[in-house]
Design an enzyme around this catalytic site. Sequence first.
Site, PDB file in Angstrom:
ATOM      1  N   SER A  20       0.777  -1.218  -0.143  1.00  0.00           N
ATOM      2  CA  SER A  20      -0.081  -0.123  -0.001  1.00  0.00           C
ATOM      3  C   SER A  20       0.930   1.294   0.115  1.00  0.00           C
ATOM      4  CB  SER A  20      -0.984  -0.148   1.214  1.00  0.00           C
ATOM      5  OG  SER A  20      -0.231  -0.060   2.451  1.00  0.00           O
ATOM      6  N   ARG A  52      -0.400  -4.046   6.296  1.00  0.00           N
ATOM      7  CA  ARG A  52      -1.202  -4.309   7.605  1.00  0.00           C
ATOM      8  C   ARG A  52      -2.534  -4.075   7.325  1.00  0.00           C
ATOM      9  NH1 ARG A  52       3.385  -1.207  11.024  1.00  0.00           N
ATOM     10  NH2 ARG A  52       3.311   0.023   8.999  1.00  0.00           N
ATOM     11  N   LEU A 187      21.856   1.699 -10.958  1.00  0.00           N
ATOM     12  CA  LEU A 187      22.786   0.529 -11.513  1.00  0.00           C
ATOM     13  C   LEU A 187      22.304  -0.006 -12.753  1.00  0.00           C
ATOM     14  CD1 LEU A 187      24.857  -0.815  -8.660  1.00  0.00           C
ATOM     15  CD2 LEU A 187      25.345   1.413 -10.040  1.00  0.00           C
ATOM     16  N   HIS A 247      22.976   5.307  -3.646  1.00  0.00           N
ATOM     17  CA  HIS A 247      23.007   5.538  -5.108  1.00  0.00           C
ATOM     18  C   HIS A 247      24.390   6.209  -5.579  1.00  0.00           C
ATOM     19  CE1 HIS A 247      18.692   4.785  -4.813  1.00  0.00           C
ATOM     20  NE2 HIS A 247      18.240   5.951  -4.618  1.00  0.00           N
ATOM     21  N   ARG A 341      27.637  15.920  -4.970  1.00  0.00           N
ATOM     22  CA  ARG A 341      26.716  17.027  -4.796  1.00  0.00           C
ATOM     23  C   ARG A 341      25.308  16.486  -4.984  1.00  0.00           C
ATOM     24  NH1 ARG A 341      26.547  21.890  -9.210  1.00  0.00           N
ATOM     25  NH2 ARG A 341      26.273  20.505 -11.225  1.00  0.00           N
ATOM     26  N   LYS A 350      18.168  16.653 -12.491  1.00  0.00           N
ATOM     27  CA  LYS A 350      19.148  16.073 -13.392  1.00  0.00           C
ATOM     28  C   LYS A 350      20.210  14.952 -12.458  1.00  0.00           C
ATOM     29  CE  LYS A 350      22.420  18.807 -14.861  1.00  0.00           C
ATOM     30  NZ  LYS A 350      23.172  20.101 -15.683  1.00  0.00           N
ATOM     31  N   ARG A 354      30.153  13.752 -14.375  1.00  0.00           N
ATOM     32  CA  ARG A 354      30.944  14.623 -15.217  1.00  0.00           C
ATOM     33  C   ARG A 354      32.337  14.120 -14.963  1.00  0.00           C
ATOM     34  NH1 ARG A 354      28.595  20.671 -14.599  1.00  0.00           N
ATOM     35  NH2 ARG A 354      30.437  21.056 -16.366  1.00  0.00           N
ATOM     36  N   ARG A 378      24.976  11.056 -18.240  1.00  0.00           N
ATOM     37  CA  ARG A 378      23.437  11.459 -17.535  1.00  0.00           C
ATOM     38  C   ARG A 378      22.568  10.454 -17.730  1.00  0.00           C
ATOM     39  NH1 ARG A 378      22.951  16.626 -20.348  1.00  0.00           N
ATOM     40  NH2 ARG A 378      24.305  17.275 -18.857  1.00  0.00           N
TER      41      ARG A 378
END
Length: 523
Positions: A20, A52, A187, A247, A341, A350, A354, A378
């Site tokens: 849920s 639940r 990934l 990540h 960052r 985004k 880089r 990207r």
Amino acid sequence: MLPIDTTNEVAYSFVVFGASGRLALSRIFPALWQLYRDNRLPQGIKIFTFCRTKLELRTFRIKCVPYMGLDKSRDPEKYNSFWTNVYCCEGQYDNADDYVELTAAMARQEGRHDMLVANRIFYLALPPIVFDQVTLNIARKCLSSTGWNRVVVEKPFGRSDVAYKVYQTQLCQTFKESQIYMIDHYLSRQVIHNFFVLRFTNLIWSETWNNKHIAAIMISVKCEKPVQARADYFNQYGIIRDIMTNHMMQLLAMLALEQPYSNEVEDLRDERLKVLKQVLTVDFSDVLLGQYVNNGRELDPVKVGYTQHSYIPKDSMTPTYAMAVLRINSKRWTSVPFILRVGKALNETKTEVRVQYKPTQCNHSGNSLSIPNELVLRLAPREQLFMRMMQKRPGPRMALRETELDLILRDRAVPANYQALLLDIFAGNQMMFMRTDEQCEIWRIFSPVLAEIDYERPRPFYYEFGSCGPMAAYEMAARHGFKFYESDEWHASLGNPSATADVSKATLSRAQQATPTWMNPLA
């Protein structure tokens, strides 16, 4: 990808715990439906929800509608067929009897066609507080005795090295490492897979992928939305624990690893672990924290300062922006800063990497110019892989302009990120999933500075809602040798027209100069 057994002699049960919740509604079930629509799921698969609250199938189906896309209208029969394979179960996460009922429900469906083998996947889309109870009850009551069992776990993986040790111990005592899939949808992006091949099969990149040629690497995750979903969780964990310790560190490991000994999954995971072990524990002096404030221009009541949200404490020091500079103690990467960052309520959404090469000296324009090349990966809002470089601007003057070399292959048949990961789980391919010891190293890197932040509660740098973030962050990146391009001309021209118009004005301004301007926070 490993083959999936699609014969009628094998039954598959896919159980979603916490069905849920937002993750199941917006990511897991849309991915399952899209795979089912494209005939990629095994035949006879049965999907079970477990939560639940009492959940009726009709009600749950309606909840999923906003996230399922428009594809159902193209093939309504297929869409209806998908839901005939979904079964809703109710239970408390700490009640073993409810897991017995879940197992009975799976067994009824698996035994309908006298299946010889029953394989089961347990997807834990759950808050950390109930994780131990659920994994223990699954291991005791729900495992198949005739096929394989796999458990999929989502972040957060604890909140410190101490908490994670408990998490890891519980997980590894109830399941084998080969059964554990610590999922990270970053990934699964094809641009990461493309880069992996690009680096190891092309001399131009394999020979220059080191500190002799690379000046700095920046991994950015920018989000233009404020903190809304899971606000209590975010205020407790903060931006570093939410994004950076999972990540972003996995992206760093994929970028910096050495070539695996073979194509075997464990060889790749071993190399990722080696990289993480070589990352030095981050120092507080290499971390910058920020928090967004009201910019005084927005009329939308949602677009206010972080502490002005009704669901956030007024005295909260939780960072919504962070920059960290990491160092890798290895022959290949010594002296190369890895700048991470991440931030909320910024000027754009985004996610990119880089890789900035060291500059050359160009004297053809009469001045000595520092001209760095960039390799850009990207991941969002659309996947791109390109090399940014300088060329001479058309005309008699020796003026320079930015240009890009597009390196990505576009294949519409490639499944999206969650779809690809689900297929890997069915196939038993753990290559793009974290191993528990990898996450252990990540907590070793960040836990000291996170403890200092929790204890000292340093005041973050303030930045306006919708801005590029704190200017101090750009100054910090510049001190570590990273240079910002004035525009992102190439990708903007492929996107929305207004961005192209803005870029055209910037390009016209630059055409009057013989050299580009590097330091500009609009990058």
